[in-house]
Design a protein around this motif. Structure first.
Motif, mmCIF file in Angstrom:
data_model
loop_
_atom_site.group_PDB
_atom_site.id
_atom_site.type_symbol
_atom_site.label_atom_id
_atom_site.label_comp_id
_atom_site.label_asym_id
_atom_site.label_seq_id
_atom_site.Cartn_x
_atom_site.Cartn_y
_atom_site.Cartn_z
ATOM 1 N N LEU A 145 10.477 7.168 -22.079
ATOM 2 C CA LEU A 145 11.872 7.211 -22.504
ATOM 3 C C LEU A 145 12.028 6.827 -23.968
ATOM 4 O O LEU A 145 12.790 7.447 -24.710
ATOM 5 N N PRO A 150 12.317 10.954 -27.630
ATOM 6 C CA PRO A 150 12.824 11.324 -28.959
ATOM 7 C C PRO A 150 11.918 12.343 -29.650
ATOM 8 O O PRO A 150 12.403 13.245 -30.329
ATOM 9 N N ASP A 154 13.361 15.871 -30.756
ATOM 10 C CA ASP A 154 13.488 16.169 -32.186
ATOM 11 C C ASP A 154 12.606 17.320 -32.633
ATOM 12 O O ASP A 154 12.984 18.096 -33.492
ATOM 13 N N LEU A 179 17.880 17.822 -24.756
ATOM 14 C CA LEU A 179 18.197 16.431 -24.449
ATOM 15 C C LEU A 179 16.984 15.543 -24.622
ATOM 16 O O LEU A 179 17.104 14.371 -24.910
ATOM 17 N N ILE A 181 15.144 14.509 -22.137
ATOM 18 C CA ILE A 181 14.783 14.209 -20.757
ATOM 19 C C ILE A 181 14.945 15.487 -19.935
ATOM 20 O O ILE A 181 15.849 16.260 -20.161
ATOM 21 N N VAL A 261 12.495 9.600 -16.964
ATOM 22 C CA VAL A 261 12.496 10.745 -17.877
ATOM 23 C C VAL A 261 12.946 12.049 -17.248
ATOM 24 O O VAL A 261 13.018 13.055 -17.946
ATOM 25 N N LEU A 262 13.279 12.060 -15.944
ATOM 26 C CA LEU A 262 13.675 13.335 -15.354
ATOM 27 C C LEU A 262 15.178 13.561 -15.448
ATOM 28 O O LEU A 262 15.652 14.680 -15.373
ATOM 29 N N GLY A 263 15.971 12.497 -15.609
ATOM 30 C CA GLY A 263 17.388 12.698 -15.799
ATOM 31 C C GLY A 263 18.241 12.469 -14.571
ATOM 32 O O GLY A 263 19.447 12.356 -14.675
ATOM 33 N N ASN A 264 17.641 12.404 -13.388
ATOM 34 C CA ASN A 264 18.403 12.078 -12.174
ATOM 35 C C ASN A 264 19.700 12.864 -12.035
ATOM 36 O O ASN A 264 20.757 12.301 -11.740
ATOM 37 N N ALA A 265 19.636 14.145 -12.295
ATOM 38 C CA ALA A 265 20.839 14.972 -12.172
ATOM 39 C C ALA A 265 20.662 15.884 -10.966
ATOM 40 O O ALA A 265 19.701 16.625 -10.887
ATOM 41 N N GLY B 194 25.927 16.303 -16.192
ATOM 42 C CA GLY B 194 25.296 15.185 -16.862
ATOM 43 C C GLY B 194 24.046 14.663 -16.187
ATOM 44 O O GLY B 194 23.666 15.084 -15.109
ATOM 45 N N VAL B 195 23.417 13.699 -16.863
ATOM 46 C CA VAL B 195 22.199 13.087 -16.351
ATOM 47 C C VAL B 195 22.508 11.664 -15.899
ATOM 48 O O VAL B 195 23.486 11.070 -16.333
ATOM 49 N N GLY B 196 21.647 11.130 -15.025
ATOM 50 C CA GLY B 196 21.905 9.819 -14.447
ATOM 51 C C GLY B 196 20.901 8.786 -14.914
ATOM 52 O O GLY B 196 19.705 9.020 -14.869
ATOM 53 N N TYR B 206 19.907 5.734 -22.105
ATOM 54 C CA TYR B 206 20.052 7.178 -22.278
ATOM 55 C C TYR B 206 21.014 7.499 -23.402
ATOM 56 O O TYR B 206 20.764 8.373 -24.233
#
Lengths: 330, 338
Positions: A145, A150, A154, A179, A181, A261-265, B194-196, B206
């Motif tokens: 993370l 980054p 970037d 993003l 992630i 790092v997966l974003g939990n979405a 969005g992301v969690g 984040y």
């Protein structure tokens, strides 16, 4: 066996015939066998108990949603509508990316260490790989993370978006907001995590190839690459596949590194740049606050489905191996 | 002789241990992560003062409710108040213990804390995914002169269930009909976009890492991580910045006297200086506890915390409850908890 017969007669027992064992030794031997048998069955019992308890806990979810649970992409705790597709998809895709990265790299490491590296270099590199295995997964998540994300957002992801995202069909895989992630980042971090496991199995197994086989191939004029591809790999094939699936099993179940790092979405997207969710991350995040029975049952059902996915993957591995063995006539 | 000495010493030690434990009781509690810092501080100070140790495990509001219903702890803590009929069914009493607030935080280059202004409907539209760029006319209309650029908005929410999410979603349901029908409120919800991140810390991390992102955290996390928070338009039409003062205004203006079992969510509180997303954390205890002595010890702790613990709460960016509310709570204890 005169000595033992003398000893047995000395204590008043009957003399033993040639090849026979005393009653005490037989008892000892069968006790030893039963202990080993018990250990093996204990593993089977624990495995079955875990599977059955997860199935039992998830029965409410399976009863309510049926087969639709596996293909539904909903995840609504307020409306109490749950579906396992998004976590399953995330688990499989991130593990697949991890394997695509880890297998060639581990292969290269094992090859380098067994065939090419000079003696003084082998020990330090081997030690470094073992250290990589010892790093806790949450540290991988934090490093991922704070350092890797980054870097990805970037430099790497904008490049991928601009150059690969515009390609005709596969472009959809590489298009998305950078993003940082997302599936690709999670897959790369997972790949780095499983490299030590796969490479150490491969290295140990490459070393067992008899030197005479390799030397014969060299003597006939083969290059190093030909020796590896045609002599070493076929000899060690089943163990190599076993090592790969060991790494895959680790990647499928990995929780903390992935959740960072997966974003939990809970969203389904074809793009590798998009965030997603995995089974282990979903359970770890949402278990303590699951406030309805169906919510809890859905999470346990997810655990059962991970169990099933791992089993399917292992079955494919076994099938592959037996197919290859059959083609060789074994 | 030596044998007798050893035996009497051992008996003495056992006796002292038993006597000691009778004097210094350990109270156990479990529940929400939101009040954990202040409960932990209060517990340390109270134990220095009286010797009574209060052991609080922050396992989440859902876990706290489950544990107190199973009577494995002396008190539970939840950010989401239980409805009076659910309380009556379980024989529980409920009262607020501390107040804080949920704060939207952003990561936009050049935007300093408090400079960005948002309103409830705009916040709801951002989290619904309807407003997708920072250059949207609705945002520009209430932020004249602020250079926001036109980058895509990255939404960050909680991946785990949380009382912070409950209060945030409750506020959005009050200010946006579309949010109320499409998403609703709860400790875990189906986020449209969005992301969690895991925990307040995860959301803060984040938002700090992803450019042009917006998330929501407790004020303490926003201040500690030096994040850029947004000023919000409250019910009275004024833009207020999040601070203990605006949280206190929200707590004071909320009408606790009419609530049954303090079942009141203080989001969208009326008042000119009120912060619109204030949140209170509640303690749950049995009305007729099995062990009256432990219950009384716990109530003594809470009484001390409510009356003498304001300085610690303020130091940790929480808001101590206003005087009239403390009196109402103590009257409630006298009448409800035996």
């Amino acid at each position: 066996m005169t000595v033992s017969s003398t000893a047995s007669t000395a204590v008043g027992l009957e003399p033993l015939a040639d090849g026979e064992r005393s009653a005490a030794e037989t008892r000892q031997d069968s006790l030893f066998r039963w202990t080993l048998f018990g250990a093996a069955t204990m593993v089977m019992v624990v495995l079955c108990a875990a599977a059955v308890s997860m199935l039992w806990g998830g029965r409410l979810a399976f009863q309510t949603f049926g087969w639709h649970f596996i293909v539904s992409d909903a995840w609504d705790p307020v409306g109490r509508n749950f579906g396992a597709f998004v976590p399953i998809y995330g688990t499989l895709v991130s593990s697949a990316i991890a394997m695509v990265i880890a297998v060639p790299v581990s292969f290269g490491i094992a090859l380098f260490l067994t065939e090419i590296a000079p003696g003084w270099l082998q020990a330090p590199i081997a030690a470094a790989i073992e250290l990589l295995a010892g790093i806790p997964s949450i540290i991988y998540g934090m490093w991922g993370l704070f350092s890797f994300v980054p870097f990805m957002s970037d430099y790497v992801l904008p490049w991928i978006n601009d150059h690969l995202g515009v390609m005709p069909w596969v472009g959809a895989l590489f298009r998305g907001p950078p993003l940082g992630i997302g599936m690709l980042t999670a897959g790369i971090v997972l790949g780095i995590m499983v490299i030590p496991f796969i490479s150490s199995v491969m290295r140990d197994v490459f070393r067992t190839v008899p030197a005479s086989l390799k030397e014969s191939a060299y003597a006939l004029g083969s290059t190093t690459w030909e020796v590896v591809w045609k002599v070493v790999l076929p000899y060690t094939r089943s163990a190599v596949v076993g090592g790969i699936f060991l790494g895959l099993g680790r990647a499928l179940g990995e929780t903390m590194a992935v959740t960072f790092v997966l974003g939990n979405a809970h969203q389904l997207s074809a793009s590798l740049l998009a965030p997603g969710n995995s089974i282990a991350a979903t359970i770890a995040n949402e278990f303590t606050e699951a406030d309805s029975d169906i919510y809890l049952s859905s999470l346990i059902a997810l655990g059962f489905l991970l169990f099933v996915v791992t089993l399917i993957v292992l079955a494919i591995a076994r099938l592959m191996l037996s197919n290859l063995a059959r083609r060789e006539g074994r | 002789m030596l044998d007798r000495i050893i035996r009497s010493l051992a008996a003495g030690a056992v006796g002292a241990a038993l006597a000691g434990s009778a004097l210094a009781m350990d109270i156990t509690g479990a529940g929400a992560t939101f009040p954990y810092p202040v409960l932990s501080q209060w517990s340390t100070d109270y134990s220095t003062l009286t010797g009574v140790k209060v052991n609080y495990q922050s396992i989440g509001s859902g876990g706290g409710i489950a544990q107190i219903k199973a009577a494995t702890v002396d008190f539970g803590a939840s950010d989401k108040p239980l409805a009076p009929d659910e309380l009556a069914q379980s024989g529980l009493a409920q009262f607020p213990i501390v107040i804080g607030g949920v704060v939207p935080v952003v990561n936009i280059e050049g935007v300093e804390p408090g400079k960005l202004r948002l309103s409830g409907p705009i916040l709801a539209d951002i989290f619904l995914g309807k407003i997708q760029k920072w250059g949207d006319p609705a945002i520009a209309a209430i932020n004249p002169g602020l250079k926001l650029g036109d980058a895509a908005i990255s939404v960050v929410h909680r991946s785990d269930g949380s009382g912070t999410t409950f209060n945030f979603a409750n506020y959005l349901s009050k200010v946006s009909d579309e949010w109320k029908s499409k998403v609703g409120e709860g400790t875990s919800i189906q986020w449209p976009a969005g992301v969690g991140g895991k925990g307040n810390e995860g959301v803060a991390a984040y938002v700090k890492q992803i450019k042009n992102s917006i998330g929501y955290v407790e004020l303490a996390y926003a201040l500690q991580n030096k994040m850029s928070y947004a000023a919000m338009k409250n019910g009275a039409g004024n833009f207020v910045e999040p601070s203990p003062e605006s949280f206190q205004a929200a707590a004071a203006s909320a009408d606790w006297s009419k609530s049954v079992d303090f079942h009141l969510v203080i989001t969208d509180a009326p008042g000119a200086a009120s912060w619109p997303i204030a949140a209170s954390s509640f303690v749950l205890m049995y009305k007729q506890p099995k062990d009256a002595q432990r219950s009384k010890t716990a109530l003594d702790f809470f009484k001390w915390a409510l009356e003498k613990g304001q300085a610690q709460a303020k130091a940790l960016d929480y808001v101590a409850l206003p005087e009239p509310l403390v009196k109402q709570i103590e009257a409630y204890w006298a009448s409800s908890i035996k």
